[in-house]
Design a protein around this motif. Structure first.
Motif, PDB file in Angstrom:
ATOM      1  N   HIS A   9     -35.820 -28.706  19.862  1.00  0.00           N
ATOM      2  CA  HIS A   9     -35.420 -29.487  18.537  1.00  0.00           C
ATOM      3  C   HIS A   9     -35.134 -28.306  17.602  1.00  0.00           C
ATOM      4  CE1 HIS A   9     -35.776 -32.031  15.172  1.00  0.00           C
ATOM      5  NE2 HIS A   9     -36.512 -31.244  14.720  1.00  0.00           N
ATOM      6  N   LYS A  10     -36.032 -27.200  17.787  1.00  0.00           N
ATOM      7  CA  LYS A  10     -35.908 -26.232  16.594  1.00  0.00           C
ATOM      8  C   LYS A  10     -34.343 -25.384  16.972  1.00  0.00           C
ATOM      9  CE  LYS A  10     -37.843 -21.822  14.840  1.00  0.00           C
ATOM     10  NZ  LYS A  10     -38.917 -20.930  14.749  1.00  0.00           N
ATOM     11  N   ALA A  11     -34.100 -25.431  18.167  1.00  0.00           N
ATOM     12  CA  ALA A  11     -32.743 -24.718  18.676  1.00  0.00           C
ATOM     13  C   ALA A  11     -31.453 -25.639  18.095  1.00  0.00           C
ATOM     14  CB  ALA A  11     -32.712 -24.421  19.872  1.00  0.00           C
ATOM     15  N   ARG A  12     -31.659 -27.022  18.383  1.00  0.00           N
ATOM     16  CA  ARG A  12     -30.499 -27.863  18.114  1.00  0.00           C
ATOM     17  C   ARG A  12     -30.349 -27.732  16.622  1.00  0.00           C
ATOM     18  NH1 ARG A  12     -33.143 -31.498  21.830  1.00  0.00           N
ATOM     19  NH2 ARG A  12     -34.127 -32.468  20.100  1.00  0.00           N
ATOM     20  N   GLN A  13     -31.691 -27.758  15.764  1.00  0.00           N
ATOM     21  CA  GLN A  13     -31.717 -27.928  14.444  1.00  0.00           C
ATOM     22  C   GLN A  13     -30.977 -26.448  13.640  1.00  0.00           C
ATOM     23  OE1 GLN A  13     -31.893 -31.303  14.250  1.00  0.00           O
ATOM     24  NE2 GLN A  13     -32.420 -30.904  12.165  1.00  0.00           N
ATOM     25  N   GLN A  14     -31.272 -25.544  14.536  1.00  0.00           N
ATOM     26  CA  GLN A  14     -30.703 -24.112  14.152  1.00  0.00           C
ATOM     27  C   GLN A  14     -29.344 -24.267  14.194  1.00  0.00           C
ATOM     28  OE1 GLN A  14     -32.060 -21.490  12.374  1.00  0.00           O
ATOM     29  NE2 GLN A  14     -30.019 -20.617  12.335  1.00  0.00           N
ATOM     30  N   LYS A  15     -28.599 -24.998  15.093  1.00  0.00           N
ATOM     31  CA  LYS A  15     -27.016 -25.046  15.223  1.00  0.00           C
ATOM     32  C   LYS A  15     -26.527 -26.040  13.989  1.00  0.00           C
ATOM     33  CE  LYS A  15     -26.793 -24.319  20.292  1.00  0.00           C
ATOM     34  NZ  LYS A  15     -26.740 -24.962  21.628  1.00  0.00           N
ATOM     35  N   ASP A  21     -24.159 -24.390   7.065  1.00  0.00           N
ATOM     36  CA  ASP A  21     -24.104 -23.047   6.200  1.00  0.00           C
ATOM     37  C   ASP A  21     -22.658 -22.823   6.106  1.00  0.00           C
ATOM     38  OD1 ASP A  21     -26.830 -23.310   5.528  1.00  0.00           O
ATOM     39  OD2 ASP A  21     -27.595 -21.915   6.878  1.00  0.00           O
ATOM     40  N   ALA A  22     -22.064 -22.613   7.190  1.00  0.00           N
ATOM     41  CA  ALA A  22     -20.619 -22.330   7.624  1.00  0.00           C
ATOM     42  C   ALA A  22     -19.858 -23.176   6.422  1.00  0.00           C
ATOM     43  CB  ALA A  22     -20.120 -22.270   8.799  1.00  0.00           C
ATOM     44  N   LYS A  23     -19.888 -24.381   6.472  1.00  0.00           N
ATOM     45  CA  LYS A  23     -19.041 -25.431   5.658  1.00  0.00           C
ATOM     46  C   LYS A  23     -19.336 -25.061   4.128  1.00  0.00           C
ATOM     47  CE  LYS A  23     -18.466 -29.125   9.092  1.00  0.00           C
ATOM     48  NZ  LYS A  23     -18.655 -30.455   9.302  1.00  0.00           N
ATOM     49  N   VAL A  24     -20.485 -24.726   3.911  1.00  0.00           N
ATOM     50  CA  VAL A  24     -21.090 -24.462   2.254  1.00  0.00           C
ATOM     51  C   VAL A  24     -20.155 -23.332   2.017  1.00  0.00           C
ATOM     52  CG1 VAL A  24     -22.796 -24.073   0.942  1.00  0.00           C
ATOM     53  CG2 VAL A  24     -23.063 -25.857   2.528  1.00  0.00           C
ATOM     54  N   ALA A  25     -20.474 -22.387   2.724  1.00  0.00           N
ATOM     55  CA  ALA A  25     -19.799 -20.900   2.443  1.00  0.00           C
ATOM     56  C   ALA A  25     -18.291 -20.958   2.299  1.00  0.00           C
ATOM     57  CB  ALA A  25     -20.247 -19.830   3.555  1.00  0.00           C
ATOM     58  N   ALA A  26     -17.818 -22.034   2.978  1.00  0.00           N
ATOM     59  CA  ALA A  26     -16.084 -22.108   3.260  1.00  0.00           C
ATOM     60  C   ALA A  26     -15.576 -22.875   2.012  1.00  0.00           C
ATOM     61  CB  ALA A  26     -15.792 -22.721   4.431  1.00  0.00           C
ATOM     62  N   ALA A  27     -16.461 -23.600   1.405  1.00  0.00           N
ATOM     63  CA  ALA A  27     -16.138 -24.638   0.270  1.00  0.00           C
ATOM     64  C   ALA A  27     -16.239 -23.921  -1.078  1.00  0.00           C
ATOM     65  CB  ALA A  27     -17.031 -25.831   0.451  1.00  0.00           C
ATOM     66  N   THR A  28     -15.332 -23.159  -1.423  1.00  0.00           N
ATOM     67  CA  THR A  28     -15.431 -22.478  -2.766  1.00  0.00           C
ATOM     68  C   THR A  28     -14.546 -22.864  -3.956  1.00  0.00           C
ATOM     69  OG1 THR A  28     -13.429 -20.878  -1.678  1.00  0.00           O
ATOM     70  CG2 THR A  28     -15.640 -20.234  -1.206  1.00  0.00           C
ATOM     71  N   ILE A  29     -13.823 -23.690  -3.517  1.00  0.00           N
ATOM     72  CA  ILE A  29     -12.729 -24.264  -4.602  1.00  0.00           C
ATOM     73  C   ILE A  29     -13.585 -25.151  -5.571  1.00  0.00           C
ATOM     74  CG2 ILE A  29     -10.794 -25.940  -5.022  1.00  0.00           C
ATOM     75  CD1 ILE A  29     -10.000 -25.129  -2.049  1.00  0.00           C
ATOM     76  N   GLU A  30     -13.453 -24.902  -6.690  1.00  0.00           N
ATOM     77  CA  GLU A  30     -13.968 -25.727  -7.895  1.00  0.00           C
ATOM     78  C   GLU A  30     -12.946 -26.384  -8.651  1.00  0.00           C
ATOM     79  OE1 GLU A  30     -17.283 -25.034 -11.576  1.00  0.00           O
ATOM     80  OE2 GLU A  30     -17.563 -23.952  -9.646  1.00  0.00           O
ATOM     81  N   ARG A  31     -12.800 -27.696  -8.635  1.00  0.00           N
ATOM     82  CA  ARG A  31     -11.919 -28.557  -9.464  1.00  0.00           C
ATOM     83  C   ARG A  31     -12.280 -29.846  -9.364  1.00  0.00           C
ATOM     84  NH1 ARG A  31      -9.044 -31.562  -5.998  1.00  0.00           N
ATOM     85  NH2 ARG A  31      -8.427 -31.031  -3.993  1.00  0.00           N
ATOM     86  N   GLY A  32     -11.409 -30.586 -10.116  1.00  0.00           N
ATOM     87  CA  GLY A  32     -11.767 -31.900 -10.353  1.00  0.00           C
ATOM     88  C   GLY A  32     -11.611 -32.772  -9.106  1.00  0.00           C
TER      89      GLY A  32
END
Length: 199
Positions: A9-15, A21-32
Motif C-alpha cells: 500500500h505504501k509503495a502504491r501511494q508513493q507512486k 507532485d510532478a503534475k503540481v510542479a509542472a502547473a506553473t501558469i497563473e491566469r484566469g
C-alpha cells in the motif's frame, strides 16, 4: 501478511504521490480560467455559486449575472449580496413561462450588457454567468459577441458559465468543462422545489 500489505500500500501511494507532485510542479501558469458546468443533472448553478463563495472567502471580488432565473427569492443571492457581491438578474423567469421571444431577447441583451461591462472590469476576479448557455441555444444572444467578450476579458479574471446544452464553440474555448449527469431527480417523483435546498 499484514506487514506485506502495508508495504505494498505504501509503495502504491508513493507512486501516486510522485505522479501528483510532478503534475503540481509542472502547473506553473497563473491566469484566469474559463469553466463551463453543463449537463442535464441538478447542481450546475450550485457548483458555480460554491466557487463564488470560495472566492469571496479568499477576499476576491466576484459578480454574478443570472439568466433565466426569475426575481424570486434566491438563497445564494440573499447571502452573497450581503457581503458585497453585485448581481444582475434577467428576472423574466423561465422561457416556458414567458413565451415571448421579443421580451426575453431584450431582457437577455440588457443582462448581457452588464456582463460585458464586468468582463472588462480589472477589479473583478470572478464572474458567474449563470444559465448563459440557454441564451445561446435560444439565440437570444449573438454567439460571436459572447465568445469575443470571454476571450478579451482581463487575463487574471475567472469566469464560470452554467447551463444545459452548452454550445460546442464555448466548450472548445473553456479551460475546464464539467458535465453533471442526471441519475435521478426528486422532482420526477413529485417532490417540489424547496427553499434552502433547491433555491
Amino acid at each position: 501478511m499484514t506487514d506485506i500489505k502495508a508495504e505494498r500500500h505504501k509503495a502504491r501511494q508513493q507512486k501516486v504521490k510522485e505522479a501528483v507532485d510532478a503534475k503540481v510542479a509542472a502547473a506553473t501558469i497563473e491566469r484566469g480560467v474559463l469553466m463551463v458546468i453543463t449537463g442535464n443533472g441538478k447542481g450546475k448553478s450550485t457548483a458555480g455559486f460554491g466557487t463564488v463563495t470560495r472566492a469571496v472567502g479568499h477576499g476576491k471580488k466576484a459578480a454574478v449575472v443570472q439568466f433565466i432565473k426569475g426575481g424570486w427569492d434566491c438563497g445564494e443571492r440573499n447571502l452573497l449580496e450581503g457581503v458585497g457581491v453585485p448581481f444582475e438578474v434577467m428576472a423574466t423567469g423561465f422561457t416556458w413561462e414567458t413565451q415571448n421571444r421579443e421580451t426575453d431577447t431584450a431582457a437577455a441583451e440588457k443582462a448581457w450588457a452588464v456582463a460585458e461591462t464586468w468582463l472588462k472590469d480589472e477589479s473583478l476576479d470572478l464572474i458567474l454567468l449563470d444559465e448563459l448557455t440557454y441564451m445561446l441555444s435560444y439565440h437570444y444572444l449573438d454567439l460571436e459577441r459572447v465568445l469575443t467578450a470571454l476571450k478579451n476579458r482581463p487575463p487574471h479574471q475567472h469566469v464560470i458559465v452554467t447551463g444545459r446544452n452548452c454550445h460546442r464553440q464555448l466548450l472548445e474555448l473553456a479551460d475546464t468543462v464539467s458535465e453533471i449527469e442526471c441519475v435521478r431527480h426528486a422532482f420526477e417523483a413529485g417532490v417540489k422545489a424547496q427553499p434552502g435546498f433547491d433555491f
